[in-house]
Structure formats: C-alpha cells, structure tokens
Write a protein that holds these residues in place. Structure first.
Motif, PDB file in Angstrom:
ATOM      1  N   HIS A  70     -89.351  -9.120  19.181  1.00  0.00           N
ATOM      2  CA  HIS A  70     -88.088  -8.859  19.760  1.00  0.00           C
ATOM      3  C   HIS A  70     -87.758  -7.500  19.133  1.00  0.00           C
ATOM      4  O   HIS A  70     -86.786  -6.727  19.771  1.00  0.00           O
ATOM      5  N   PHE A  71     -87.781  -7.543  17.602  1.00  0.00           N
ATOM      6  CA  PHE A  71     -87.012  -6.391  16.827  1.00  0.00           C
ATOM      7  C   PHE A  71     -87.747  -4.941  17.652  1.00  0.00           C
ATOM      8  O   PHE A  71     -87.056  -4.191  17.782  1.00  0.00           O
ATOM      9  N   LEU A  72     -89.147  -4.938  17.797  1.00  0.00           N
ATOM     10  CA  LEU A  72     -89.544  -3.770  18.242  1.00  0.00           C
ATOM     11  C   LEU A  72     -89.271  -3.471  19.736  1.00  0.00           C
ATOM     12  O   LEU A  72     -89.182  -2.294  20.044  1.00  0.00           O
ATOM     13  N   GLU A  73     -89.076  -4.413  20.339  1.00  0.00           N
ATOM     14  CA  GLU A  73     -89.026  -4.259  21.918  1.00  0.00           C
ATOM     15  C   GLU A  73     -87.426  -3.752  22.107  1.00  0.00           C
ATOM     16  O   GLU A  73     -86.924  -3.083  23.077  1.00  0.00           O
ATOM     17  N   HIS A  74     -86.530  -4.427  21.151  1.00  0.00           N
ATOM     18  CA  HIS A  74     -84.867  -4.369  21.550  1.00  0.00           C
ATOM     19  C   HIS A  74     -84.332  -3.489  20.454  1.00  0.00           C
ATOM     20  O   HIS A  74     -83.110  -3.270  20.664  1.00  0.00           O
ATOM     21  N   MET A 104     -83.529  -4.338  17.552  1.00  0.00           N
ATOM     22  CA  MET A 104     -82.348  -5.241  16.816  1.00  0.00           C
ATOM     23  C   MET A 104     -83.337  -6.445  16.559  1.00  0.00           C
ATOM     24  O   MET A 104     -84.008  -6.951  17.239  1.00  0.00           O
ATOM     25  N   CYS A 105     -82.696  -7.175  15.523  1.00  0.00           N
ATOM     26  CA  CYS A 105     -83.322  -8.615  15.126  1.00  0.00           C
ATOM     27  C   CYS A 105     -82.703  -9.396  16.037  1.00  0.00           C
ATOM     28  O   CYS A 105     -81.397  -9.382  16.702  1.00  0.00           O
ATOM     29  N   PRO A 106     -83.487 -10.625  16.115  1.00  0.00           N
ATOM     30  CA  PRO A 106     -83.014 -11.738  17.128  1.00  0.00           C
ATOM     31  C   PRO A 106     -81.712 -12.489  16.540  1.00  0.00           C
ATOM     32  O   PRO A 106     -81.684 -12.141  15.243  1.00  0.00           O
ATOM     33  N   PRO A 107     -81.024 -12.993  17.243  1.00  0.00           N
ATOM     34  CA  PRO A 107     -79.647 -13.516  16.870  1.00  0.00           C
ATOM     35  C   PRO A 107     -79.999 -14.735  15.610  1.00  0.00           C
ATOM     36  O   PRO A 107     -79.174 -15.099  14.892  1.00  0.00           O
ATOM     37  N   ASP A 108     -81.299 -15.379  15.681  1.00  0.00           N
ATOM     38  CA  ASP A 108     -81.417 -16.349  14.692  1.00  0.00           C
ATOM     39  C   ASP A 108     -83.087 -16.220  14.364  1.00  0.00           C
ATOM     40  O   ASP A 108     -83.701 -15.295  14.929  1.00  0.00           O
ATOM     41  N   GLY A 109     -83.447 -17.037  13.170  1.00  0.00           N
ATOM     42  CA  GLY A 109     -84.911 -16.957  13.055  1.00  0.00           C
ATOM     43  C   GLY A 109     -85.125 -15.915  11.796  1.00  0.00           C
ATOM     44  O   GLY A 109     -86.125 -16.347  11.322  1.00  0.00           O
ATOM     45  N   LEU A 110     -84.259 -15.236  11.320  1.00  0.00           N
ATOM     46  CA  LEU A 110     -84.266 -14.332  10.220  1.00  0.00           C
ATOM     47  C   LEU A 110     -83.333 -14.518   9.416  1.00  0.00           C
ATOM     48  O   LEU A 110     -82.172 -14.857   9.606  1.00  0.00           O
ATOM     49  N   ASP A 111     -83.566 -14.587   8.029  1.00  0.00           N
ATOM     50  CA  ASP A 111     -82.357 -14.563   7.050  1.00  0.00           C
ATOM     51  C   ASP A 111     -81.501 -13.394   7.129  1.00  0.00           C
ATOM     52  O   ASP A 111     -82.004 -12.126   7.622  1.00  0.00           O
ATOM     53  N   SER A 128     -80.179 -11.279   5.158  1.00  0.00           N
ATOM     54  CA  SER A 128     -80.344 -10.002   4.205  1.00  0.00           C
ATOM     55  C   SER A 128     -81.836  -9.404   4.987  1.00  0.00           C
ATOM     56  O   SER A 128     -81.893  -8.140   4.827  1.00  0.00           O
ATOM     57  N   VAL A 129     -82.714 -10.244   5.416  1.00  0.00           N
ATOM     58  CA  VAL A 129     -83.863  -9.865   5.935  1.00  0.00           C
ATOM     59  C   VAL A 129     -83.737  -8.947   7.159  1.00  0.00           C
ATOM     60  O   VAL A 129     -84.134  -7.808   7.181  1.00  0.00           O
ATOM     61  N   ALA A 130     -82.781  -9.487   8.030  1.00  0.00           N
ATOM     62  CA  ALA A 130     -82.483  -8.736   9.171  1.00  0.00           C
ATOM     63  C   ALA A 130     -81.979  -7.394   8.810  1.00  0.00           C
ATOM     64  O   ALA A 130     -82.162  -6.266   9.599  1.00  0.00           O
ATOM     65  N   ARG A 131     -81.135  -7.310   8.076  1.00  0.00           N
ATOM     66  CA  ARG A 131     -80.197  -6.150   7.557  1.00  0.00           C
ATOM     67  C   ARG A 131     -81.142  -5.135   7.083  1.00  0.00           C
ATOM     68  O   ARG A 131     -81.276  -4.050   7.594  1.00  0.00           O
ATOM     69  N   SER A 132     -82.054  -5.490   6.399  1.00  0.00           N
ATOM     70  CA  SER A 132     -83.114  -4.584   5.943  1.00  0.00           C
ATOM     71  C   SER A 132     -83.966  -4.145   6.762  1.00  0.00           C
ATOM     72  O   SER A 132     -84.573  -2.701   6.682  1.00  0.00           O
ATOM     73  N   TRP A 133     -84.634  -5.100   7.896  1.00  0.00           N
ATOM     74  CA  TRP A 133     -85.471  -4.531   8.621  1.00  0.00           C
ATOM     75  C   TRP A 133     -84.671  -3.509   9.685  1.00  0.00           C
ATOM     76  O   TRP A 133     -85.123  -2.460  10.015  1.00  0.00           O
ATOM     77  N   GLN A 134     -83.451  -3.713   9.883  1.00  0.00           N
ATOM     78  CA  GLN A 134     -82.614  -2.507  10.551  1.00  0.00           C
ATOM     79  C   GLN A 134     -82.643  -1.236   9.869  1.00  0.00           C
ATOM     80  O   GLN A 134     -82.577  -0.190  10.211  1.00  0.00           O
ATOM     81  N   ARG A 135     -82.184  -1.478   8.703  1.00  0.00           N
ATOM     82  CA  ARG A 135     -82.258   0.056   7.634  1.00  0.00           C
ATOM     83  C   ARG A 135     -83.504   0.503   7.769  1.00  0.00           C
ATOM     84  O   ARG A 135     -83.665   1.883   7.791  1.00  0.00           O
ATOM     85  N   SER A 136     -84.804  -0.256   7.560  1.00  0.00           N
ATOM     86  CA  SER A 136     -86.211   0.402   7.664  1.00  0.00           C
ATOM     87  C   SER A 136     -86.324   1.169   8.996  1.00  0.00           C
ATOM     88  O   SER A 136     -86.817   2.144   8.607  1.00  0.00           O
ATOM     89  N   LEU A 137     -85.871   0.365  10.041  1.00  0.00           N
ATOM     90  CA  LEU A 137     -86.171   1.130  11.249  1.00  0.00           C
ATOM     91  C   LEU A 137     -85.199   2.582  11.447  1.00  0.00           C
ATOM     92  O   LEU A 137     -85.552   3.568  11.632  1.00  0.00           O
TER      93      LEU A 137
END
Length: 665
Positions: free
Chosen positions: A28-32, A34-41, A43-52
């Motif tokens: 979902h993250f790679l396709e859109h 952004m992180c999905p609305p649920d399923g991730l902590d 802080s982890v979701a914010r970090s994935w966004q920063r990494s991308l």
C-alpha cells in the motif's frame, strides 16, 4: 533548548504486525506513497514517510558511502569522551544480560554515527554485512527506518521489529533504542540493542531504558560537579538508584540541570532549566537544605512539592564550591576563583574543567623543557597564544622571555627583518642602530609563532635553516649569532594539508610537528558555565557580576564562531552596559548583533532536526546565509503571534526596536 525524549521509560508492550500485515502495508505504501490508515505503529509510519522523502526505496541500495573515516571517527570519539567513558561500563553490564540472545549493544552519537559496539563474533559477522560497525551512519536518511535513526528523529525510545525496518535487507533484526540526554536536555546519543528478530525478549525494552537512564545519571554526576545536586525520591531506599531524580542547582537556588526522573517528579520541561528557582518547586529554601546538609551530611530531608506530595531530598556538593560559612556560591556568578594550591602551574590555573582542553594541557606539560617543538591547532579565537604562554610559564624557561609574533599580522616585506634582525643601514628606513630581531630576543626562553601557516615560503626556508643550525644571521651582513629557544607554533589551518598541497614547506612542517595538540572550539567545550564565571571575574574585578540563568542557557547554545575571543568581547560590552546598581547581565545588556545571533541559534535549535543529505545521491541545496536565516526566524515569529511585534520580539529574545530595524533592512 532541545526537548527531552518523549518516552518516559514505560514499555508499551505493543504487538508488532504480522509478516503478512507488514507486506500488505508495504505494498500500500509503495503504491500510494503513504502508509495505510491502520496496521502500522504511528512512529513507524512517520519514519517510513521520512525515509521515502529522503529518496530511499525499501529494496534499493543503502547509502553505504556514508561511513566515517578512521581519522574522523577518532576525532568524534575524542569530542565524545565523557559520553564514551560513562557509557562503556554500563554497556558491558548490559551485554552480559543479552550475550546469549544473538544480540549486540551499540552506542551512537547524536548524528547516528556508531561509536562503540559489543557483540558476539557469530552475530557480528552477520551484522557487519548491514554495516553495524563503528563509524557507520544509521541516520534515517542513510538507513531508513531503524531503531537508532528513528529514536533520534522521534526523540523517544522505540522498538523496530523485523519487517518494520524500511530496508527489506534489515528485516532479520529486532532493535530497541533509547536516547541519552544531558542535564540540560541536549541530545547526546542513543543506546541500542540489536539482535536476531527470532531471539527478541520482552524485557529488552526495559533493559535499554534503564541503562540509558543510568548513563544519563553518571553523566550528570560528572558534568555538574560544580553545582549543588539535589537527589530526590519518594522513598529513602530510592535515593542513589537509577530511579532517583537529580537536580543541579546554582549557588542562589536556580534549577540549572535535571535528569528525566526529576523533570517528571516536579512537572518540569527543559525549557524551565535556568528559569525556575527551587523554592517555587519545593516547600523548603536552599539555605534550609544546606543547613540540614551541614548538620547531618548524607542524611535526606523530607520535603513537599507544591501539591503536597512528599519527597526525600539529599544534598550533595563538592567542597571546592563552598563559600564563607559553608554557603555554596553560584558558579555562574562572578565570585572569586577558588584558591589554587601553590603547586598549581599556569596551565592548571587556566583549566576550567573541559576534558579535551585538559588532555592537550597534560600532553604539552610533558614536553615543556624538552627539545620538542609544540604545534597548537585550533579555530581562531580558541586561546592558542594564551595556551602557549601558559605552557611556557609551566616549564623550566618560565623566568626567560616569551616572544610572540603573529605571522599573519606582520607585512610580508617586514617579516624577515622582524624575525631575523638587521645590521645598521641594511635598508631604507632601518633604524640607525639596527635590530637584534625577535629570534634573538627569545634566546633562553620561548619563541611563539602564531598563524605559522601564513608565513611566506622564502621565510619558511630561512626559519628552517635557523632551526637546523641554531644560529641567526641578520639582514645586511654581520656575524651569525647562536640562539637557544623553545619553539611553539600555532595555526587555525590544517598544516599537514597545506604541506601536501605545496603551500607550506613539508620539511619545515616535520621540523615543527614535534607534538601537535588540538584546542576545542567553544561550542564543543563542556565547561561553558565556569568559563563564563572566570571571564566575568576578570572583566569585573571586585564585582560579583553574573548572567541571568535563562540567558546563560541561550548563550551556551550559540555556536560562537569567534570562540573565546568573540564571547569575551560580548561579555565585556554587556558588562559595560550594566547600570551602577546592576550585577545581572540579561538580554537588554547585549549588543544588537549578539542579541540577533543568540536568538537565531535558539530558534534553529527549536526546529525539528533536519538530517544532512548525501551529496552522492541528492544535490545539496544552497545554504542560506545568516541574514536569510534571521529574516526567516523573524517571519515565523510574527506568524506565530499573528503579527504582534512585541510578542514576536519577546519570543526571539530581542528588543522591539531591533526587530523593527531588522524587518526594514
């Protein structure tokens, strides 16, 4: 001032997502984007966004080029001496608890560079494949989501399990990291346990949290020796444990430092440090605490918070900070310097507590009196000549001349005559009687050549000949004269690089480079408060001038590009602005340019940390100059205060008139 980690040490005991859930979240993250609305902590979701946003891809290459060289790592470790000294024993105990679980213990600095690692050989071999080794950067912008980099970005303790790592190659790891902060809330580094995700243990989170707090308490004990320390806990048995709160107090009762437990116990934030007296927090005065300490040293006293909650408080302080009648004087104030023992040499009298400066002094002291040249390196304004003069006065030549010459200040056409002297009538304008020259003036004593890197190449050849032959021939003829002097040189440039590039004679460089010492810049020194006290005492003899606690915090945060010279000038001007009845330097006593620079430094520190970009992967944007940064800070302050100039000026720490003038510039 930087804020403390938001984590309070409580393990959230969260259950990490399952592998299928993580795969779905990643798709979902790679396709859109952004992180999905649920399923991730969160802080982890914010970090994935920063990494991308940093240009990384989950299955793409890591920025393995970001690895500190051995020389740079050595310099970083020297600058982090206190952190390393107090972390290593704790890390060794921590490793004993996890060594059977395929794990390693890691210490990183505030930029994510690994400084010290402990681990078993079998796991280390696998860890090194993903660069878990000293000198590697684990900043999020280089390694994506990981416990070290994400703990830095989030400023809180965090666990990253398996596939929560941004890079898929790191999904065999489970990592737990906690920030380490100083007594003033400054982020010092990160403590981490990384291991095989199959061997993770639920107690790891608590172990890391406790170890980080223990390191912080050890650091506070070492860096706040000059302060009164107040140890707090609801139970007598809790004092002296990792759970105790510790306050550092100035001699007149202001809170100038605290560990995380004390902040929680008293409802404080780092922004309160330097701005809150202890009498507003507890139902007891500092005098009463000190009297109790004198009557029953080592025995805690029951005190109460303003809400009535009872605490036990134990006072500790070093005898060297005591004033008359046992009263502990505030180190930030310009009280008389402690009386030194007769055996203390000139270097000891300059020593205000910084370990890097002390290390340089110890090395220089060993070569004083020996035929070994001393090369002093450091930025402009760090006190190289003052250091050299103290080395001279600490050695056997102390009763002989100390001759200093600034090679950058003497015109090139005069430096030869200045150094080597000249015969009568040697050139137009020469003195009738000639000149012995500075080298001969230094006979029996010490010759100090400041900014030696700026000496013209022809003069370098003549100086080399003097050092080889130990005699001087004056300009215009005359017999050579034997000279005997100790040689010290100083430079703000990297002399070795200048020699390699042909801008400085390599044979002279090796002749000068008997012992090289590096003096730290003011922004990296750990003795800022004591330096301030010493400078104010020198500038205001007989007067107990001090700096307002809140302002002292801001001054400590400023980079001071001109180092001690610039800081001393700022304090000299501020002292001159005091009214006859005033003894406290505050914002209004600073000159406008210092107000602006110090306020700007505080504004920048309040912004979220922006990791450096790797130029090999992303072009470096142009760096704004000071004026642009200043204008941006002022615009932001005005926006936050809906255009209210007075409120914006107060937040920036400058006068309303200064803000008006800067806005119109």
């Amino acid at each position: 001032m930087s804020g403390p980690p938001r984590c309070t040490g409580d393990n959230p005991l969260r259950t990490p997502p399952t592998a299928p859930a993580l795969r779905q979240a990643r798709l979902h993250f790679l396709e859109h984007g952004m992180c999905p609305p649920d399923g991730l902590d969160a802080s982890v979701a914010r970090s994935w966004q920063r990494s991308l946003a940093a240009g990384l891809l989950p299955n793409g290459p890591a920025r393995d080029t970001v690895h500190t060289s051995a020389a740079e790592l050595s310099r970083l470790m020297a600058s982090q001496h206190e952190l390393l000294v107090h972390s290593r024993p704790v890390m060794e105990v921590l490793f004993e608890q996890v060594q059977d679980s395929q794990s390693m213990v890691i210490l990183a600095n505030a930029q994510g560079i690994l400084m010290h690692t402990l681990g078993r050989t079998d796991f280390l071999q696998r860890a090194q494949q993903v660069a878990l080794s000293n000198g590697a950067s684990w900043h999020e912008h280089h390694r994506g989501t990981n416990a070290i980099g994400t703990a830095l970005a989030e400023r809180s303790q965090i666990e990253i399990h398996g596939g929560e790592h941004f890079f898929e190659r790191n999904d065999f790891l489970t990592c737990t990291a906690a920030p380490i902060v100083s007594a003033t809330g400054q982020l010092m580094g990160v403590l981490d346990i990384s291991g095989d995700y199959r061997g993770g243990h639920p107690h790891t989170y608590g172990l890391v949290s406790m170890a980080a707090r223990l390191i912080e308490n050890r650091l506070m004990g070492a860096t706040c020796r000059q302060h009164i320390r107040l140890h707090l806990h609801p139970q007598r048995e809790g004092i002296g444990t990792v759970a105790e709160g510790i306050l550092a107090l100035s001699g007149d009762g202001w809170v100038v430092g605290a560990n995380r437990a004390a902040l929680l116990q008293l409802g404080l934030t780092p922004a309160d440090l330097g701005a809150v007296p202890v009498k507003t927090l507890l139902d007891v005065s500092l005098d009463a605490l000190l009297q109790q300490h004198q009557r029953r040293p080592g025995q805690p006293l029951q005190v109460h918070r303003r809400d009535g909650t009872a605490l036990l408080a134990l006072v500790q302080h070093d005898a060297a900070t005591q004033g008359e009648h046992g009263r502990v004087m505030r180190p930030a104030a310009a009280v008389a310097a402690p009386v030194l023992e007769p055996t203390a040499d000139a270097l000891a009298q300059l020593d205000t507590g910084d370990l890097r400066w002390r290390s340089a002094a110890d090395k220089a002291r060993r070569v004083a009196g020996k035929p070994i040249p001393l090369l002093i390196q450091g930025e402009s304004g760090v006190g190289k000549e003052l250091f050299a003069r103290a080395v001279h006065e600490s050695g056997p030549r102390r009763t002989k001349p100390f001759v200093a010459i600034n090679c950058a200040a003497v015109p090139e056409n005069l430096i030869e005559a200045e150094l080597f002297g000249y015969a009568p009538g040697a050139f137009t304008g020469a003195r009738r009687e000639g000149s012995a020259g500075r080298l001969r003036e230094a006979h029996g004593g010490t010759l100090f050549l400041d900014e030696i890197g700026d000496m013209p190449l022809p003069m370098q050849a003549r100086l080399l000949r003097v050092l080889q032959e130990r005699q001087v021939s004056p300009l215009g003829g005359g017999a050579a004269v034997a000279v005997d002097f100790a040689l010290m040189c100083a430079t703000h440039c990297k002399l070795r690089e200048a020699a390699e590039q042909g801008r400085f004679r390599s044979d002279l460089y090796y002749r000068l480079n008997g012992l090289t010492v590096q003096l730290p810049p003011l922004r990296e020194r750990t003795d800022f408060d004591e330096l301030t006290r010493r400078l104010l005492a020198d500038l205001n003899p007989g007067c107990r001038v001090h700096v307002a606690p809140a302002l002292l915090v801001r001054l400590r945060q400023h980079a001071w590009p001109g180092n001690l010279r610039q800081y001393a000038n700022a304090l000299r001007t501020a002292s001159a602005m005091l009214e006859p009845h005033e003894a406290c330097i505050d914002w209004e006593h600073l000159s406008d340019d210092v107000q602006e620079d110090v306020a700007l430094a505080a504004q920048v520190l309040q912004q979220p940390p922006q990791p450096a970009q790797d130029s090999a992967f992303k072009p470096t944007p142009p760096v704004p100059n000071l004026q642009e940064l200043s204008q941006a800070a002022m615009r932001q302050a005005l926006e936050r205060n809906s255009g209210n100039v007075s409120q914006a000026a107060r937040q920036l720490g400058i006068s309303r008139q200064t803000l008006y003038r800067k806005l119109q510039a």
